[in-house]
Structures are given as structure tokens and as C-alpha cells.
Design an enzyme around this catalytic site. Structure first.
Site, mmCIF file in Angstrom:
data_model
loop_
_atom_site.group_PDB
_atom_site.id
_atom_site.type_symbol
_atom_site.label_atom_id
_atom_site.label_comp_id
_atom_site.label_asym_id
_atom_site.label_seq_id
_atom_site.Cartn_x
_atom_site.Cartn_y
_atom_site.Cartn_z
ATOM 1 N N GLY A 36 0.838 -1.198 0.000
ATOM 2 C CA GLY A 36 0.000 0.000 0.000
ATOM 3 C C GLY A 36 0.870 1.244 0.000
ATOM 4 N N ALA A 37 1.994 1.173 -0.731
ATOM 5 C CA ALA A 37 3.021 2.220 -0.678
ATOM 6 C C ALA A 37 2.580 3.545 -1.267
ATOM 7 C CB ALA A 37 4.284 1.732 -1.395
ATOM 8 N N LYS A 59 0.482 8.204 20.911
ATOM 9 C CA LYS A 59 0.370 9.613 21.271
ATOM 10 C C LYS A 59 1.028 9.882 22.628
ATOM 11 C CE LYS A 59 -3.781 10.490 18.533
ATOM 12 N NZ LYS A 59 -3.163 11.453 17.614
ATOM 13 N N LEU A 93 -2.256 6.852 3.838
ATOM 14 C CA LEU A 93 -1.572 6.669 5.123
ATOM 15 C C LEU A 93 -0.062 6.740 4.951
ATOM 16 C CD1 LEU A 93 -1.472 5.915 8.141
ATOM 17 C CD2 LEU A 93 -1.537 3.511 7.439
ATOM 18 N N ALA A 94 0.448 6.028 3.937
ATOM 19 C CA ALA A 94 1.886 6.029 3.698
ATOM 20 C C ALA A 94 2.386 7.436 3.405
ATOM 21 C CB ALA A 94 2.227 5.089 2.548
ATOM 22 N N HIS A 141 -9.620 2.525 19.901
ATOM 23 C CA HIS A 141 -9.023 3.662 20.590
ATOM 24 C C HIS A 141 -9.587 3.874 22.001
ATOM 25 C CE1 HIS A 141 -7.416 4.316 16.708
ATOM 26 N NE2 HIS A 141 -8.414 5.001 16.208
ATOM 27 N N GLU A 165 -14.395 15.077 16.719
ATOM 28 C CA GLU A 165 -13.822 15.584 15.478
ATOM 29 C C GLU A 165 -14.735 16.640 14.875
ATOM 30 O OE1 GLU A 165 -12.058 12.560 12.711
ATOM 31 O OE2 GLU A 165 -13.193 11.187 13.979
ATOM 32 N N LYS A 212 -12.371 19.860 17.744
ATOM 33 C CA LYS A 212 -11.524 18.674 17.625
ATOM 34 C C LYS A 212 -10.775 18.516 18.935
ATOM 35 C CE LYS A 212 -7.425 16.877 15.203
ATOM 36 N NZ LYS A 212 -7.922 15.509 14.998
ATOM 37 N N ASP A 256 -2.519 0.644 16.888
ATOM 38 C CA ASP A 256 -3.560 1.592 17.292
ATOM 39 C C ASP A 256 -2.813 2.899 17.510
ATOM 40 O OD1 ASP A 256 -5.300 3.255 18.706
ATOM 41 O OD2 ASP A 256 -6.340 1.571 19.630
ATOM 42 N N HIS A 257 -2.945 3.845 16.575
ATOM 43 C CA HIS A 257 -2.077 5.024 16.625
ATOM 44 C C HIS A 257 -2.306 5.873 17.880
ATOM 45 C CE1 HIS A 257 -5.602 6.953 14.668
ATOM 46 N NE2 HIS A 257 -5.175 8.056 15.256
ATOM 47 N N GLY A 276 -0.604 4.705 -0.913
ATOM 48 C CA GLY A 276 -1.841 5.084 -0.238
ATOM 49 C C GLY A 276 -1.696 6.349 0.582
#
Length: 499
Positions: free
Chosen positions: A15-16, A185, A20-21, A243, A219, A348, A180-181, A18
């Protein structure tokens, strides 16, 4: 002891080309490279179908870093480590060709057989890719091999089990890094430190002193270009299952006996096991769903969810969820954990509010004056702050109180240079630290809890839309807390009022 600097390694990025990348992964890798946290002995192979070859790919990466990162004179040197292969994920011949390239780069850069397979692509291909990596020899290596997977990990418990069984045929559990980003954080990682490194908080972190805990992730944006995915999943699957549940488990976990991956994960799993199960007939008592209507945000008119591109005109998908969680263990019995997430909200923000119990008697209650509760507020984003709300004497002779805030912000120390979540998690993965990635037991227990709610909601037609874009959500969300005598504290800050 895990070193700060990553060992020599090859990153195969599926998925290079995409989003997100381009927005997150390439800028994060370059930041690691600039800081010296990425070994000079590294190579990245981009796997996709859009580009023609190495030069096209390197131009793509360079554009990504110039747009979303912080380019420097080392950019050309950095992108020289990038290679590209056009690839069909379901065709073994593509993997055989990929293996030839991987073996050549392994020798060229002395990578010692260390390989990270990052699947930044549609979840429907996760199992297919993992199977081919095993069957076509790419996992046969003398070094380490790690599989990084983006969410969603399944659509429900049954599909998650099926996917996990597929992947486990090619990789061991300790080789699977489910991202899970939120766990990357800075302020989410600070939860453990605030709790376990401060004698002022840990003795109070229980049902004797805390009345409730609130977690809000709101958001301003709508579904944007994610409508096809989002309309099949909704806020419950997109945000709560991963999350929100992860944040709750960090807030509620017992102190681990040591700061190791296994011990921390073990304590988080215990929290998820202790979650009070909700019966189908109880869902409406404990959870609220919503879907945004048209409204105004920042002075601009925005459409209702059902009017968004690629959204069904009669969509029953929720864009807002609020819920009350109860944890049936000795520490938290009787303390509600309120969670809330939604799109097209007033602001947000990701924020945690720990509300401490009131003192037994208000000695300063005069002329109807109100004594505010003590709050610990952890702002995860967009600002990274920790605020403690206290009561002090008003200046002057009259003995009256006024609320004050003791505040810490990362801006005051680190400027705006705290690492991006993906930068932190990529570094962890390359170094073999899986602490801030999700274990299968956590995934399974989260889905088991969420499935009960989603099954009830799928059978019933929601009374949508039920909140205006630019608001704080449906009224039923406020009523959920009001029944217990509480309110959403982040909303009182917005309105300048107290509960």
C-alpha cells in the site's frame, strides 16, 4: 534492554502509494532517520500497482516529506534507500519476484535478514498477503520478521478470529504488531507515568476518591473520503472498539510488576475481562448513538451525514457514540467510565477528565456559592496538556473560594517537536518493543463487548439525524450522565458553566 536505535532492517510496505503512507509513514521514517534512530543499514520496498519503478517511487516519497514532513539536505540520501515493485497481492509470481529483490537488498545493505512487513492497505487483503508471504518464502529468514497491521482488525469477533487464524499460520503472536495510533500519542503514553510515578495520584486512583472518569474524542470533520468504509462500520467499530477501549484499559489497569510488554498487556487484559457485560435489553440504558444533521462549523454550512458522497440516503450508521462502562473489580466497583466520540462536533479534541469525589462538607458554602470538584484533565490532542483543577481563596478579606488551574503543556518544554504517533510506533516496531501495540487477547475481548451493542443497533432503525453538525452531540448523551448526577466537563468549559 531495548536500544533507542533500530537495528538493520528491511521494510516492505504494502500500500506504498496510499494516503496513510504518504501522510504519516514516510515523514515519520524520515524524522527517525534525521534523529539517528534509524540505522543507516535500512531499505524500504514499496509494494503497490500505481507507479512504474524506483524513480517514480522516490519522487513520490520526496513529495510526501516535502508536503507533510520536514525536509532537509539529507532527503536525497534517505530516498536512495527506497525501491519499488508493482505487485498483485493474490499472485504468487509477484511474491517470487519480490523475494528476489528482497534477497538482493538484504545482501547490499547487510540487513541480516531482518524484515518488517507493513500492511497499509485494505483489511480485506491482510490474510491473503500473510498467507503468500509464508507460502512464497518471504518469511524464511535468519533475522527477525514482524507483521504490522492497521485497523480495523476484523468487523466483529467472528471475522477477527478468522483473520487472526489466517495470520497466525504465517506469524507468531509476538511477531504481529497491531497498530492503534492512539497508543503512540505522547499524552496517552503519559497516563502510565502520571499514575505510577506520582505518589500524589496513585493512592487516590480508586473508587474511594474518584467519582467518575470521562474520555471524549471529538472531530470537526465529517466522513470525508472514507464514506464507503465508514458507512459499513460507524463510530462504534471505528473508534470505540479500539481507541476508546485502549484508553480505558490504561486508565483502569493495576500497576504492572515491571514495565515490560507482557506485564503491561496482562494488566490491560484484566481490565477488559472485568468490564460488566451488557445484556441486549440493557444497551439503551448504557449506550447512546447519534448521526449528524446539517449545520455550521467555523461559519461554514456543512451537509448532513446522509447527504455526504457515497453515503446511503437512509443510512442507519452512527457517527456518534456515548457510553457508560462499569468495571467490576475491587478498585473500580461503582465508578462509571463515560466514553464519547463523534464526527462533526463543536471542536476537535481528545480529552480525559478524572473527577474526584466531593469533600464531605462544603465549609465555604455562602450565598449559594458553588465548590467545584477537583479534576485532573489530560488533553491528548490537539494540545498536549495536563491540568489539575483546584479551589483556592479569593484575593481579599472575605473567605470565599475560586477555582484555579495548574497546567503543564508540552509546548512549554518541547515546543511543537513531540514525536508524531506513527514515528513513535515505527521506532518501537523496528526495535522490537510491542508494548504499545494491541495483543490478540485485547482485540478479542473488545470485540466481544462491542458485538452485543452493534447487533442491537443493526436490528433497530435509529432516530436519525439527532444532532446538529457543530454541536456537542445528541441530548441523550447529556442525559446519560445526568441520570447519575454528572455532566460532560469538557462541555461546561465550552459554555463557561459548571455542572
Amino acid at each position: 534492554m531495548i536500544e533507542n536505535k533500530a537495528p538493520a532492517s528491511l521494510i516492505l510496505l504494502f500500500g506504498a502509494t496510499g494516503d496513510l503512507a504518504k501522510r504519516k509513514l514516510y515523514p515519520s521514517l524520515f524524522s527517525l532517520y534525521e534523529k539517528g534512530w534509524l540505522s543507516n543499514r535500512f531499505a524500504v520496498v514499496g509494494v503497490a500497482r500505481r507507479l512504474k519503478g524506483d524513480e517514480d517511487f522516490r519522487h513520490w516519497v520526496k513529495d510526501s516529506i516535502r508536503t507533510f514532513g520536514k525536509p532537509s539536505a539529507r532527503l536525497e540520501e534517505f530516498i536512495s534507500h527506497f525501491y519499488y515493485q508493482s505487485h498483485d497481492v493474490s499472485d504468487s509470481s509477484s511474491y517470487i519476484q519480490l523475494k528476489k529483490l528482497v534477497d538482493r537488498l538484504d545482501e547490499t545493505y547487510s540487513l541480516e535478514g531482518n524484515r518488517v512487513f507493513y500492511l497499509a492497505m485494505s483489511p480485506e487483503f491482510f490474510g491473503t498477503v500473510a498467507t503468500h508471504l509464508k507460502e512464497d518464502g518471504l518469511t524464511e529468514t535468519k533475522g527477525f520478521k514482524r507483521l504490522v497491521i492497521e485497523k480495523p482488525f476484523g468487523h466483529d469477533l467472528q471475522s477477527a478470529i478468522k483473520l487472526n487464524n489466517q495470520i497466525r499460520k504465517a506469524f507468531l503472536e509476538e511477531e504481529i504488531y497491531r497498530i492503534d495510533h492512539y497508543l503512540g500519542k505522547e499524552m496517552v503514553q503519559n497516563i502510565e507515568v502520571i499514575r505510577f510515578a506520582n505518589a500524589i495520584f496513585e493512592p487516590l486512583w480508586n473508587n474511594r476518591y474518584i467519582s467518575n472518569i470521562q474520555v471524549t474524542s471529538s472531530e470537526i470533520l465529517g466522513v470525508e473520503d472514507r464514506a464507503r468504509y465508514y458507512d459499513k462500520n460507524g463510530a462504534l467499530r471505528d473508534m470505540v472498539q479500539n481507541h476508546m477501549m485502549q484508553i480505558v484499559s490504561l486508565l483502569a489497569m493495576e500497576p504492572p510488576i515491571r514495565l515490560t510488554t507482557d506485564e503491561i498487556r496482562s494488566e490491560k487484559v484484566k481490565v477488559l475481562r472485568a468490564l460488566r457485560k451488557i445484556k441486549p435489553e440493557e444497551v439503551h440504558r448504557f449506550f447512546v448513538r447519534g448521526q449528524y444533521d446539517k449545520g455550521r462549523i467555523n461559519g461554514k454550512e456543512v451537509p448532513a451525514y446522509r447527504d455526504e458522497l457515497n453515503v446511503a440516503p437512509d443510512s442507519n450508521t452512527e457517527t456518534f457514540v456515548a457510553g457508560k462502562l462499569l468495571i467490576d473489580n475491587f478498585r473500580w466497583a461503582g465508578v462509571p467510565f463515560y466514553i464519547r466520540t463523534g464526527k462533526r462536533m463543536r471542536k476537535k479534541s481528545t480529552e480525559i477528565v478524572v473527577q474526584f469525589k466531593d469533600i464531605p462538607m462544603n465549609l465555604y458554602y455562602k450565598n449559594g456559592s458553588h465548590l467545584n470538584p477537583n479534576l485532573l484533565v489530560i488533553n491528548v490532542q490537539p494540545e498536549e496538556e495536563i491540568t489539575l483543577h483546584l479551589n483556592v481563596k479569593k484575593t481579599g478579606k472575605i473567605m470565599e473560594t475560586t477555582p484555579i488551574k495548574l497546567n503543564f503543556s508540552t509546548r512549554n518544554i518541547d515546543g511543537m517537536n513531540t514525536p508524531e504517533a506513527y514515528e513513535t510506533l515505527l521506532s518501537d516496531c523496528l526495535r522490537g518493543d510491542a508494548t504499545n501495540f494491541t495483543h490478540w487477547d485485547e482485540v478479542a475481548l473488545s470485540w466481544k463487548f462491542i458485538d452485543t451493542i452493534s447487533k442491537v443497533w443493526e436490528k433497530e432503525k435509529g432516530e436519525f439525524p439527532n444532532y446538529e453538525a457543530g454541536s456537542t452531540g445528541p441530548k441523550a448523551s447529556d442525559e446519560l450522565l445526568a441520570k447519575d448526577g454528572f455532566c460532560w466537563w469538557s462541555d461546561t468549559e465550552l459554555n463557561g458553566k459548571n455542572c
